[in-house]
Every structure is written in C-alpha cells, then in structure tokens.
Design an enzyme around this catalytic site. Structure first.
Site, PDB file in Angstrom:
ATOM      1  N   LYS A 113       0.827  -1.217   0.000  1.00  0.00           N
ATOM      2  CA  LYS A 113       0.000   0.000   0.000  1.00  0.00           C
ATOM      3  C   LYS A 113       0.855   1.258   0.000  1.00  0.00           C
ATOM      4  CE  LYS A 113      -3.136   2.583   3.060  1.00  0.00           C
ATOM      5  NZ  LYS A 113      -2.228   3.632   3.562  1.00  0.00           N
ATOM      6  N   ASN A 114       1.837   1.324   0.909  1.00  0.00           N
ATOM      7  CA  ASN A 114       2.608   2.557   1.051  1.00  0.00           C
ATOM      8  C   ASN A 114       3.489   2.823  -0.164  1.00  0.00           C
ATOM      9  OD1 ASN A 114       1.442   3.056   3.526  1.00  0.00           O
ATOM     10  ND2 ASN A 114       3.120   2.167   4.711  1.00  0.00           N
ATOM     11  N   ARG A 119      -5.153  10.694   2.353  1.00  0.00           N
ATOM     12  CA  ARG A 119      -3.872  11.287   2.723  1.00  0.00           C
ATOM     13  C   ARG A 119      -2.826  11.146   1.616  1.00  0.00           C
ATOM     14  NH1 ARG A 119      -1.539  13.841   6.626  1.00  0.00           N
ATOM     15  NH2 ARG A 119       0.722  13.781   6.746  1.00  0.00           N
ATOM     16  N   ASP A 145      -5.944   8.262   8.395  1.00  0.00           N
ATOM     17  CA  ASP A 145      -6.126   7.750   9.747  1.00  0.00           C
ATOM     18  C   ASP A 145      -6.139   8.866  10.782  1.00  0.00           C
ATOM     19  OD1 ASP A 145      -6.217   5.045   9.115  1.00  0.00           O
ATOM     20  OD2 ASP A 145      -4.045   4.890   9.067  1.00  0.00           O
ATOM     21  N   ASP A 204       3.883   1.095  11.699  1.00  0.00           N
ATOM     22  CA  ASP A 204       2.631   0.479  11.265  1.00  0.00           C
ATOM     23  C   ASP A 204       2.416  -0.911  11.854  1.00  0.00           C
ATOM     24  OD1 ASP A 204       1.858   2.641   9.813  1.00  0.00           O
ATOM     25  OD2 ASP A 204       2.433   1.848   7.861  1.00  0.00           O
ATOM     26  N   MET A 233       6.063   7.960  17.031  1.00  0.00           N
ATOM     27  CA  MET A 233       5.739   8.859  15.922  1.00  0.00           C
ATOM     28  C   MET A 233       4.337   9.450  15.983  1.00  0.00           C
ATOM     29  SD  MET A 233       7.628   7.170  12.642  1.00  0.00           S
ATOM     30  CE  MET A 233       9.368   6.739  12.692  1.00  0.00           C
TER      31      MET A 233
END
Length: 434
Positions: free
Chosen positions: A22-23, A97, A121, A319, A341
């Site tokens: 996904k990223n 995002r 998110d 994540d 983070m």
C-alpha cells in the site's frame, strides 16, 4: 458502515500471499504524472486508498487501463491542471492522505501543485511542513488558504539546492524527490527516508531517466533532467500485511505459510517477532510459522523488560506496533510498546482491555502489556475500528478470542487490506461481512 462478525478460537492453516505494498503504491502511482509516456505498474493492491488515488488521477486526465487484476497502465499525456481549482478536486483530495504526493510531480512538470488538507487515519498530528519546506527550498512559492485548508505551491523554475529535512518523512522525501528530479542543477537531500518503498520509487524514476545517487541511504543526490519517459514497475509485497499474518498465526496457534514475501526487504520485522518468542522459518522467499502452543518474550541482557519502539527505517516500522501490542497480550512475559511517531495510535487498547487483556496505557505514546501466557483467552466483544492498523489488530484479537466479536467501521480495514475476509476464510477463519 460495514461490519465483520467473527467467531474466534479456531486454529487456521494454509498458505496466504501478501498483496502489493500500500505505502509503495501511493508513491508510485503519483510518479506517473511526471511523464506523458505510458507507465505500466504491476502488483497494485485492490484496496480503498489505492482505488481513490487511481480515481483522482483519472479526474486529472490520466488515461488509466486495467490490464489484469493487479496490473494497470497509465498515460498522463493530457493532464487537466485546471482541475486543481475545482470543488470536486477539493472534496476528493481531502478524503485521502496519499493525495499529498501528487503535488511534487505536478510542480515539477507543470509549475504548480495544489492540495486540500488530506484525510486518512486519525492517529494524531501528521504535519505537512516537511513537504512544503522542501518545495520552497527548490524555489517554489507557497500559499495556504486557512479558510478552505487549501495548500498551493507554484514555481516558474525549480532549482537544485542542499536541504536537510527536519524529519525523515517517507512521504515528504518522496514528494520532494519527485519535484527535484526535474529541477535545474543538483539537489542534495540529507536525512532522507530510505525505506524499501522509497528505494523502489528511486529505482523506478531512474528507469524513467532520472539521475539519483545514494539510493538506500539517508543522503540522496539528484541531478535534474528535462524529461522523463515511460517504464514498467513491479511493486514489493506489503511488509505490514506480512507482519500482520505472522501475528495472526501466533495469536491463533496456527500453522501458516506466507508466500513470496521479498524476505531481504523486511529488515527487522522477522527479528522483532522472534523476540516475542514467535517461531518463524525462512523457506526460500516464504515464511513458515509453525503451530505454537505458547511463546515467551525475550528480555534485555540485564533482565529488564523488553521495549519495542518504532523508528525511521532501518528501524522498526510504526505500522506494526499495533500488531505487536495485540500479539504480546497472549505471550509469556511483559513488553513495553513505545509508539514514538503518532500520539493517538495506542488509544484502541481500551477495546483489548474489554476483551480481557492486561494492558497499562502509560501515556499517549507508551503501553505496558502483561502477557496472559494463554492462562485465559480473550473474549469476543462489539467494537469499532479507529484506523487501518488498529482495525486489523482488533481483527486478529477477535479471531483468537472465545465467542463472537463484531467489528464496525471496517471501511478503515478495507483502506489497507485487500479482500481480507475471503483470504482469511480460505485459512479456515469464521468471518462474515455484514
């Protein structure tokens, strides 16, 4: 708002193939805007966030053709740059995002890039300063409309420069990099993110004609070029899915083989799960997790409690901390989970406590998990998914729990996990979408 109904406590068994990352997808898809030539991308995950970004590219005038279930071609020959001023763009861009990463390519090729404040998110502050400070250093003029929460950067020319990023932001590095590849002269980016997905973007850009040195390090040097061409690109498997499936196997005492994981790109992930006592074995490019009755948490050399925290790559990815936290609930021993983070990512632990887990939320960033060592199973409850990673963590907890669980707001899970219920059912899970 959809829901999952899960009847837990069943051992699973079988093979599962992770989706494309996904990223990585959110970066790679935006890079197609840098060229008027055709770009073919393979192993694209069929998930909500990616579908939204592809739809946004189509609205910008990109010709999109689906060649296979996970393979697309893109041609950004006729981009409608004026679409950026439309109300439709402001509404659609706000819902995702990943839309922030269209700004760098558009700025490089067309001299302007706009974006509404993007969503995503609800895991705490996720500031965009790094992106826009980088664009400004390249010579762009930045404007912000606080009434509409609308960001604008424009430049007649971009010029290479030296910059030291204030944080090793993955999306910030990707965005600035995509602007710099067509700037005049040399750009040096220090404190750049260097995770595998960023490396994948760099390698794709190089195949398109970009000149980038230092790939895989936190010091990138980019020599600007006037034109980038088309290419083909295959995305890596999703390391977050892979970590999620390792956690799923441990929590449900299941024997699972995760296929085609690109093991050499996983960094610390296998080792961190091993520190929780989880047995896993590399078999070629697969990971085999045997059925395991219990797992015992490692300690530091002096016997102090194990702390697992996130850090920029090659540190442990933030994540997967939600998954680590859930897995620790049934371990033998205690773990301090330190989410550095994002200050709101641990707030889903109240649901785990309701399920019977022993967790102390120390502050917004830290939680201590006292493992139950399977002395009592978690119990099924009704709950709501607050974000992608917490949602899958709760799903794993539910699959291991006694009785029925219901998870609402599963659109959050759909944003990051492709066809998850059917893939889990093939392993033997009792899960139904309502």
């Amino acid at each position: 708002m959809g829901s999952f109904e899960i009847r837990g406590g069943k051992k699973l068994k079988g093979e599962i193939i992770p989706q494309g990352a996904k990223n990585e997808a959110l970066q790679i898809l935006c890079a197609v805007l840098l060229t008027p030539e055709k770009v073919v991308i393979k192993n694209i995950p069929d998930i909500l966030d990616v579908q939204k970004l592809i739809s946004l590219l189509e609205d910008l005038g990109v010709e999109v053709e689906r060649l296979d279930k996970s393979e697309y071609s893109f041609c950004a020959k006729n981009v409608d740059i004026e679409y950026l001023n439309s109300e439709a763009f402001k509404k659609k861009g706000r819902s995702l995002r990943g839309s922030i990463m269209i700004v760098g390519p558009l700025l490089a090729r067309f001299g302007k890039g706009y974006i509404p404040k993007p969503g995503g998110d609800k895991i705490g502050r996720r500031r965009l300063d790094t992106h826009f400070e980088g664009f400004k250093k390249l010579g762009a003029q930045f404007n912000y409309n606080p009434t509409e929460h609308f960001y604008m950067v424009e430049a007649s020319n971009l010029n290479g420069c030296y910059m030291h990023l204030d944080e090793a932001s993955v999306t910030g590095t990707a965005n600035i990099l995509m602007a710099a590849v067509m700037a005049k002269g040399t750009t040096t980016i220090y404190n750049a993110a260097c995770e595998p997905y960023l490396q994948q973007l760099c390698k794709m850009l190089v195949r398109m004609g970009a000149k980038i040195d230092g790939i895989g390090s936190n010091l990138l040097r980019i020599e600007g070029v006037d034109y980038l061409g088309g290419t083909e690109h295959t995305m890596l498997p999703d390391m977050i899915e892979i970590g999620s499936f390792i956690g799923l196997a441990a929590m449900t005492q299941s024997e699972i083989t995760i296929k085609n994981v690109a093991y050499d790109e996983l960094g610390l992930i296998p080792e961190i799960f091993r520190r929780l006592g989880i047995k896993l074995e590399r078999r070629g490019d697969d990971i085999f997790i045997p059925e395991q009755e219990s797992y015992e948490v490692d300690t530091f050399i002096d016997g102090s409690i194990l702390t697992i925290s996130d850090a920029p790559w090659p540190g442990f990815t933030p994540d997967l901390l939600s998954i680590i936290l859930v897995v620790a609930t049934q371990a033998k021993g205690s773990v301090l989970v330190h989410q550095k983070m994002f200050e709101s990512r641990l707030f889903f632990v109240d649901k785990l406590i309701d399920m019977g887990a022993q967790i102390i939320l120390c502050d917004p960033h830290r939680a201590t998990v006292i493992g139950l060592n399977r002395s009592q199973n978690l119990r099924g409850i009704e709950m709501t998914s607050p974000d992608i990673r917490a949602g899958v963590s709760l799903l794993i907890a539910a699959l291991s729990a006694d009785g029925k669980s219901t998870i609402h707001n599963i659109e959050q899970i759909d944003r990051g996990y492709q066809d998850i219920e059917n893939r889990l059912r093939r392993l033997g899970a009792d899960i139904v979408r309502k």
